[in-house]
Design an enzyme around this catalytic site. Sequence first.
Site, PDB file in Angstrom:
ATOM      1  N   ARG A   1      35.700  -3.604  79.305  1.00  0.00           N
ATOM      2  CA  ARG A   1      37.140  -3.552  79.477  1.00  0.00           C
ATOM      3  C   ARG A   1      37.582  -2.122  79.203  1.00  0.00           C
ATOM      4  O   ARG A   1      37.724  -1.703  78.052  1.00  0.00           O
ATOM      5  CB  ARG A   1      37.797  -4.523  78.493  1.00  0.00           C
ATOM      6  CG  ARG A   1      39.286  -4.755  78.737  1.00  0.00           C
ATOM      7  CD  ARG A   1      39.891  -5.479  77.548  1.00  0.00           C
ATOM      8  NE  ARG A   1      40.050  -4.566  76.412  1.00  0.00           N
ATOM      9  CZ  ARG A   1      39.911  -4.913  75.148  1.00  0.00           C
ATOM     10  NH1 ARG A   1      39.564  -6.131  74.825  1.00  0.00           N
ATOM     11  NH2 ARG A   1      40.104  -4.017  74.183  1.00  0.00           N
TER      12      ARG A   1
ATOM     13  N   HIS B   1      43.258  -4.798  75.676  1.00  0.00           N
ATOM     14  CA  HIS B   1      43.215  -6.243  75.906  1.00  0.00           C
ATOM     15  C   HIS B   1      44.470  -6.699  76.639  1.00  0.00           C
ATOM     16  O   HIS B   1      44.411  -7.565  77.515  1.00  0.00           O
ATOM     17  CB  HIS B   1      43.095  -6.979  74.566  1.00  0.00           C
ATOM     18  CG  HIS B   1      43.218  -8.460  74.676  1.00  0.00           C
ATOM     19  ND1 HIS B   1      42.201  -9.256  75.167  1.00  0.00           N
ATOM     20  CD2 HIS B   1      44.242  -9.294  74.369  1.00  0.00           C
ATOM     21  CE1 HIS B   1      42.586 -10.517  75.153  1.00  0.00           C
ATOM     22  NE2 HIS B   1      43.826 -10.572  74.677  1.00  0.00           N
TER      23      HIS B   1
ATOM     24  N   TYR C   1      40.259   0.232  67.235  1.00  0.00           N
ATOM     25  CA  TYR C   1      39.045  -0.496  66.883  1.00  0.00           C
ATOM     26  C   TYR C   1      37.798  -0.067  67.657  1.00  0.00           C
ATOM     27  O   TYR C   1      36.718  -0.590  67.415  1.00  0.00           O
ATOM     28  CB  TYR C   1      39.252  -2.012  67.045  1.00  0.00           C
ATOM     29  CG  TYR C   1      39.773  -2.452  68.408  1.00  0.00           C
ATOM     30  CD1 TYR C   1      38.918  -2.617  69.492  1.00  0.00           C
ATOM     31  CD2 TYR C   1      41.125  -2.719  68.594  1.00  0.00           C
ATOM     32  CE1 TYR C   1      39.396  -3.022  70.727  1.00  0.00           C
ATOM     33  CE2 TYR C   1      41.614  -3.132  69.831  1.00  0.00           C
ATOM     34  CZ  TYR C   1      40.742  -3.296  70.895  1.00  0.00           C
ATOM     35  OH  TYR C   1      41.222  -3.695  72.116  1.00  0.00           O
TER      36      TYR C   1
END
Length: 316
Positions: free
Chosen positions: A217, A221, A230
């Site tokens: 990805r 998100h 993160y």
Amino acid sequence: MVAVRLLDLDAVAMQRQGIIPGYAPMRGQEAAQVGSAAALDRSVDFAFPTYRELGVAIELGIDPVSYLASHQGAWHGGLWNPAETHLAPLNAVVGGPVTHAVGWAMGARLDHTDGVAITYFGDGASSQGDVHEAMNFAGVYRLPVVFFCQNNGWAISVPTEAQVAGGSVAARAEGYGLVGNRVDGNDVVAVYRATEAAILRARSGGGATVIEAMTYRAGPHSTSDDPGRYRTLDEEQEWLARDPLTLAEARLRELGYVDAYFTGVEAQARDLAAEVRNGVAALDARPGEEMFDFVFQAPTASLLEQKRSWQEASRG
């Protein structure tokens, strides 16, 4: 794949500009989505998406404006006809489309049709109990299902290795009597061939397959997420070196395609993106009565009373 990439980027831009309230980007997963959907027989097979399958929708011929209507908030399930297009409405429940696909596959079995269901989910959703129950049910009844997991490395902010036990999602298939296959999710040809084989196997009575497409990805998100909190820039750059569009272009150039072809593809994709942007911006609000009209096939007395009360209140 180029059209999907540009539409995805434009959808993020539309969210930033307030045209749509929210969006789940899929940049980096074009090969996994387009390659798998291309293997379907649109006359008999049925696809069950999550909220991130723009590439599947475009490959199956869904009007992008109709698809983005659900993100724009004009319509909760998209403005396409699932019965005609064989693409179920978007499903925002994590793992939700997996049980729906298995139910549809059982129906196809009972109706003695050749249809195969393909259901999409992520590595995070693979930890949901519903997914395990669905795989077990498909294994017991040898149902015609392809469980297509796009392992993009992150369950929102949790890395795959921190929430998937057993080594991989594909490895779980054996426990349910299914076939498991891990493929390069950034190689559109590899994805197509793996999905085609799984569909043919299911259609011939061989049962279900779990395909784990290893991809990434590239963006957040969702448009409310900050992946920089993160994951590292080095990780992102490492995966960007294996961009699915770059890999596909290199393969096509080896087959003799020249600059003019790619220039034409880019121009067509940009024209489409411009048309879609205008179409989404022009969407009108749907009639409020529709919130009652599509709850039950035959509305209950209570629902009709709610509708009447709402209409009176709306008239002020």
